[in-house]
Scaffold this motif. Structure first.
Motif, PDB file in Angstrom:
ATOM      1  N   SER A   1      -3.409   5.298   1.156  1.00 56.31           N
ATOM      2  CA  SER A   1      -2.962   5.843   2.428  1.00 56.31           C
ATOM      3  C   SER A   1      -3.868   5.057   3.374  1.00 56.31           C
ATOM      4  O   SER A   1      -3.447   4.793   4.735  1.00 56.31           O
ATOM      5  CB  SER A   1      -3.225   7.271   2.291  1.00 56.31           C
ATOM      6  OG  SER A   1      -3.016   7.549   3.636  1.00 56.31           O
ATOM      7  N   THR A   2      -5.213   5.078   3.295  1.00 59.39           N
ATOM      8  CA  THR A   2      -6.099   4.616   4.190  1.00 59.39           C
ATOM      9  C   THR A   2      -5.872   3.087   4.477  1.00 59.39           C
ATOM     10  O   THR A   2      -5.719   2.732   5.613  1.00 59.39           O
ATOM     11  CB  THR A   2      -7.451   4.541   3.527  1.00 59.39           C
ATOM     12  OG1 THR A   2      -7.721   5.949   3.577  1.00 59.39           O
ATOM     13  CG2 THR A   2      -8.453   3.955   4.674  1.00 59.39           C
ATOM     14  N   ILE A   3      -5.323   2.164   3.291  1.00 58.23           N
ATOM     15  CA  ILE A   3      -4.961   0.792   3.660  1.00 58.23           C
ATOM     16  C   ILE A   3      -3.690   0.542   4.263  1.00 58.23           C
ATOM     17  O   ILE A   3      -3.515  -0.193   5.410  1.00 58.23           O
ATOM     18  CB  ILE A   3      -4.830   0.172   2.049  1.00 58.23           C
ATOM     19  CG1 ILE A   3      -6.299   0.009   1.460  1.00 58.23           C
ATOM     20  CG2 ILE A   3      -4.056  -1.157   2.421  1.00 58.23           C
ATOM     21  CD1 ILE A   3      -6.254  -0.430   0.164  1.00 58.23           C
ATOM     22  N   ARG A   4      -2.757   1.372   4.105  1.00 58.65           N
ATOM     23  CA  ARG A   4      -1.390   1.537   4.712  1.00 58.65           C
ATOM     24  C   ARG A   4      -1.643   1.891   6.335  1.00 58.65           C
ATOM     25  O   ARG A   4      -1.349   1.187   7.178  1.00 58.65           O
ATOM     26  CB  ARG A   4      -0.716   2.332   4.208  1.00 58.65           C
ATOM     27  CG  ARG A   4       0.971   2.424   4.792  1.00 58.65           C
ATOM     28  CD  ARG A   4       1.715   3.330   4.062  1.00 58.65           C
ATOM     29  NE  ARG A   4       3.267   3.226   4.552  1.00 58.65           N
ATOM     30  CZ  ARG A   4       3.505   4.018   5.664  1.00 58.65           C
ATOM     31  NH1 ARG A   4       2.835   4.783   6.185  1.00 58.65           N
ATOM     32  NH2 ARG A   4       4.695   3.659   6.264  1.00 58.65           N
TER      33      ARG A   4
ATOM     34  N   GLY B   1       3.928   5.667  -5.722  1.00 61.86           N
ATOM     35  CA  GLY B   1       3.813   5.453  -7.021  1.00 61.86           C
ATOM     36  C   GLY B   1       2.684   5.974  -7.868  1.00 61.86           C
ATOM     37  O   GLY B   1       2.809   5.989  -9.236  1.00 61.86           O
ATOM     38  N   THR B   2       1.696   6.018  -7.358  1.00 59.98           N
ATOM     39  CA  THR B   2       0.361   6.466  -8.423  1.00 59.98           C
ATOM     40  C   THR B   2       0.465   7.983  -8.422  1.00 59.98           C
ATOM     41  O   THR B   2       0.757   8.809  -7.356  1.00 59.98           O
ATOM     42  CB  THR B   2      -0.761   5.880  -7.534  1.00 59.98           C
ATOM     43  OG1 THR B   2      -1.836   6.308  -8.352  1.00 59.98           O
ATOM     44  CG2 THR B   2      -1.060   6.600  -6.411  1.00 59.98           C
ATOM     45  N   ARG B   3      -0.292   8.447  -9.435  1.00 57.38           N
ATOM     46  CA  ARG B   3      -0.569   9.695  -9.627  1.00 57.38           C
ATOM     47  C   ARG B   3      -2.047  10.237  -9.391  1.00 57.38           C
ATOM     48  O   ARG B   3      -2.328  11.347  -9.371  1.00 57.38           O
ATOM     49  CB  ARG B   3      -0.095  10.251 -10.963  1.00 57.38           C
ATOM     50  CG  ARG B   3       1.147  10.217 -11.266  1.00 57.38           C
ATOM     51  CD  ARG B   3       1.657  10.641 -12.735  1.00 57.38           C
ATOM     52  NE  ARG B   3       3.049  10.634 -12.889  1.00 57.38           N
ATOM     53  CZ  ARG B   3       3.512  11.005 -14.186  1.00 57.38           C
ATOM     54  NH1 ARG B   3       3.020  11.611 -15.156  1.00 57.38           N
ATOM     55  NH2 ARG B   3       5.337  10.643 -14.160  1.00 57.38           N
ATOM     56  N   ASP B   4      -2.854   8.959  -9.235  1.00 55.00           N
ATOM     57  CA  ASP B   4      -4.363   9.387  -9.126  1.00 55.00           C
ATOM     58  C   ASP B   4      -4.761   9.487  -7.738  1.00 55.00           C
ATOM     59  O   ASP B   4      -4.155   8.962  -6.794  1.00 55.00           O
ATOM     60  CB  ASP B   4      -5.078   8.114  -9.595  1.00 55.00           C
ATOM     61  CG  ASP B   4      -6.389   8.216  -9.720  1.00 55.00           C
ATOM     62  OD1 ASP B   4      -7.101   9.192  -8.888  1.00 55.00           O
ATOM     63  OD2 ASP B   4      -7.286   7.308 -10.228  1.00 55.00           O
ATOM     64  N   PRO B   5      -5.394  10.843  -7.318  1.00 53.73           N
ATOM     65  CA  PRO B   5      -5.297  11.327  -6.113  1.00 53.73           C
ATOM     66  C   PRO B   5      -6.293  10.146  -5.303  1.00 53.73           C
ATOM     67  O   PRO B   5      -6.411   9.994  -4.198  1.00 53.73           O
ATOM     68  CB  PRO B   5      -6.240  12.668  -6.113  1.00 53.73           C
ATOM     69  CG  PRO B   5      -5.875  13.044  -7.483  1.00 53.73           C
ATOM     70  CD  PRO B   5      -5.835  11.880  -8.194  1.00 53.73           C
TER      71      PRO B   5
ATOM     72  N   ALA C   1       0.866  -1.312  -0.012  1.00 53.52           N
ATOM     73  CA  ALA C   1      -0.229   0.187   0.115  1.00 53.52           C
ATOM     74  C   ALA C   1       0.876   1.258   0.077  1.00 53.52           C
ATOM     75  O   ALA C   1       0.625   2.137  -0.516  1.00 53.52           O
ATOM     76  CB  ALA C   1      -0.956   0.090   1.045  1.00 53.52           C
ATOM     77  N   GLY C   2       1.873   1.229   0.896  1.00 55.24           N
ATOM     78  CA  GLY C   2       3.041   2.388   0.812  1.00 55.24           C
ATOM     79  C   GLY C   2       3.545   2.672  -0.636  1.00 55.24           C
ATOM     80  O   GLY C   2       3.615   3.764  -1.000  1.00 55.24           O
TER      81      GLY C   2
ATOM     82  N   VAL D   1      -6.760   7.181  -5.590  1.00 53.86           N
ATOM     83  CA  VAL D   1      -6.053   5.939  -5.639  1.00 53.86           C
ATOM     84  C   VAL D   1      -4.806   6.135  -4.480  1.00 53.86           C
ATOM     85  O   VAL D   1      -4.871   5.378  -3.392  1.00 53.86           O
ATOM     86  CB  VAL D   1      -5.181   5.309  -6.757  1.00 53.86           C
ATOM     87  CG1 VAL D   1      -4.421   3.837  -6.433  1.00 53.86           C
ATOM     88  CG2 VAL D   1      -6.371   5.116  -7.732  1.00 53.86           C
ATOM     89  N   ARG D   2      -4.322   7.179  -4.538  1.00 53.31           N
ATOM     90  CA  ARG D   2      -3.369   7.613  -3.410  1.00 53.31           C
ATOM     91  C   ARG D   2      -4.120   7.580  -1.973  1.00 53.31           C
ATOM     92  O   ARG D   2      -3.569   7.219  -1.024  1.00 53.31           O
ATOM     93  CB  ARG D   2      -2.641   8.876  -3.856  1.00 53.31           C
ATOM     94  CG  ARG D   2      -1.579   9.124  -2.817  1.00 53.31           C
ATOM     95  CD  ARG D   2      -0.938  10.559  -3.073  1.00 53.31           C
ATOM     96  NE  ARG D   2      -0.373  10.571  -4.255  1.00 53.31           N
ATOM     97  CZ  ARG D   2      -0.753  11.306  -5.389  1.00 53.31           C
ATOM     98  NH1 ARG D   2      -2.092  12.047  -5.258  1.00 53.31           N
ATOM     99  NH2 ARG D   2      -0.053  11.274  -6.244  1.00 53.31           N
ATOM    100  N   ASP D   3      -5.430   8.409  -1.902  1.00 55.72           N
ATOM    101  CA  ASP D   3      -6.047   8.301  -0.679  1.00 55.72           C
ATOM    102  C   ASP D   3      -6.421   6.872  -0.176  1.00 55.72           C
ATOM    103  O   ASP D   3      -6.293   6.511   0.920  1.00 55.72           O
ATOM    104  CB  ASP D   3      -7.403   9.213  -0.893  1.00 55.72           C
ATOM    105  CG  ASP D   3      -8.132   9.240   0.466  1.00 55.72           C
ATOM    106  OD1 ASP D   3      -7.571   9.919   1.310  1.00 55.72           O
ATOM    107  OD2 ASP D   3      -9.087   8.909   0.309  1.00 55.72           O
ATOM    108  N   ALA D   4      -6.719   5.938  -1.270  1.00 60.08           N
ATOM    109  CA  ALA D   4      -7.182   4.643  -0.688  1.00 60.08           C
ATOM    110  C   ALA D   4      -6.051   3.823  -0.274  1.00 60.08           C
ATOM    111  O   ALA D   4      -6.142   3.136   0.620  1.00 60.08           O
ATOM    112  CB  ALA D   4      -7.845   3.928  -1.979  1.00 60.08           C
TER     113      ALA D   4
END
Length: 395
Positions: A209-212, A198-202, A192-193, A204-207
């Motif tokens: 972050s939540t998973i991590r 590595g992603t640019r989609d906000p 997840a980290g 996906v990045r938020d999801a």
């Protein structure tokens, strides 16, 4: 079947009455000396349990002066049932035999006669009977105590065996959790980290972050749990610091779904009016350092409310993807009512492993506190879980 024992005071009173009847049958009022000693012997039986030897000695003159020997036999039996001095018991039996053989104030004891020897043997047997009976009762009492000690030791040994087996199971479970579950959750956190970086989609990045964040929190709780399991039945330890209503806002914020918390009245550490945050969650000022909830709810009730909301939000996240939730905590007189309502899911639920024990555990916890838990679908396709608890812990 349990034996019903006669109360000791009642038994003493019965023996005194029987001894007085023996005096009434065998002693006449025309013999005041004999009558006095006989009455003293019968009355002394009331103290036979406290001072058995003096009571027996008091009965000997009555045995020597007349035929009222019941008090002497009863006193000799009591002495034999309470004393462990075999020599003393033999001497007392001989003293009773001698006093019963002589006939005061004019003793007649001729051992050359056959009849006297027969009477002596009969009298000795009469004196030996209460001694043997008293010793038998004492042995039975000692045996009962020994059996009770053996039973207690066996129960203790069984408990130790059970604790040993549980300790081994806990140690094995701790190893499995540490080696398998913790390892897999760590991999989830790492992946997840990496996805978050590595992603640019906000979104996906938020999801990610939540998973991590949830993975790290789960790892921390697993470490506490492993530590408790490895304690193997030592002193009681909590898996994590026990939550209160002050932690509800943080729980709702970290649920990973759009959720709003409403409380009435407001518990310590929460905001009276929900404020939507990014992603639709309501945020408050964070948990306070107190443990008092609405109007000072006891800690057990606060924990039950927290665990119920936690389980409900977890079920929404697992079984109703895309749904939003509303949590309401309200105190109505002596009852605290909690409802967790979610809207209909917007996406199909993923097949996730479940033991189906969550609601069962919630119901059991509520019943222990004198409350109830029920749940069911709503008219708009959502789901609602309702908890009612007394405001005080009645366990």
């Amino acid at each position: 079947m349990t034996s019903r024992r006669v109360p000791p005071p009642l038994m003493d009173a019965v023996l005194v009455v029987v001894a007085l009847l023996d005096v009434w049958v065998n002693v006449t009022a025309a013999e005041p000396l004999r009558l006095g000693f006989a009455l003293a012997a019968a009355s002394a039986l009331a103290l036979r349990r406290r001072v058995p030897l003096p009571v027996f000695l008091i009965t000997l003159p009555a045995v020597a002066l007349n035929d009222a020997i019941f008090a002497g036999l009863a006193a000799l039996y009591t002495l034999a049932s309470l004393s462990r001095r075999r020599t003393l018991l033999v001497l007392c039996a001989l003293a009773f035999t001698l006093c019963d053989m002589i006939s005061l104030p004019s003793p007649e004891l001729d051992l050359t006669k056959t009849s006297t020897l027969i009477t002596l043997g009969y009298t000795a047997a009469t004196a030996a009977a209460p001694v043997f009976l008293g010793q038998l009762v004492q042995t039975r009492r000692d045996l009962s105590l020994r059996l009770a000690e053996i039973s207690e030791a066996r129960d203790h040994e069984r408990l130790l065996t059970t604790q040993t087996v549980l300790a081994k199971e806990r140690a094995q479970l701790a190893r499995e959790m540490h080696d398998v579950v913790s390892h897999q959750v760590s991999l989830i956190a790492v992946r997840a980290g990496a996805l978050q970086v590595g992603t640019r989609d906000p979104e996906v990045r938020d999801a990610a972050s939540t998973i991590r964040r949830l993975s790290v929190q789960t790892l921390d709780e697993l470490r506490h749990m492993v530590g408790v399991l490895r304690a193997s039945g030592g002193r009681l330890a909590e898996l994590t610091p026990q939550p209160s209503l002050a932690d509800l806002q943080r729980l709702v914020d970290g649920s990973g779904i759009p959720a709003v918390l409403h409380t009435d009245p407001t518990p310590a550490g929460t905001s009276p009016h929900p404020r939507p945050a990014a992603g639709g969650n309501a945020t408050g000022p964070g948990p306070a350092d107190g443990t008092q909830g609405p109007d000072g709810l006891p800690p057990t009730v606060q924990r039950a409310i927290y665990r119920t909301v936690q389980e409900a939000l977890t079920n929404v996240r697992k079984h109703a993807p895309g749904a939003s939730a509303t949590v309401r905590v309200r105190r109505d007189g002596g009852t605290v009512r909690v409802t967790v309502t979610n809207t209909a899911p917007t996406r199909p639920a993923l097949p996730l492993p479940s033991a189906h024990y969550g609601l069962v555990s919630l119901r059991q916890r509520a019943e222990l506190l004198g409350g109830t838990v029920d749940s069911g679908p709503t008219a708009d396709g959502g789901y609602e879980l309702r908890l009612e608890l007394p405001a005080q812990d009645h366990r």
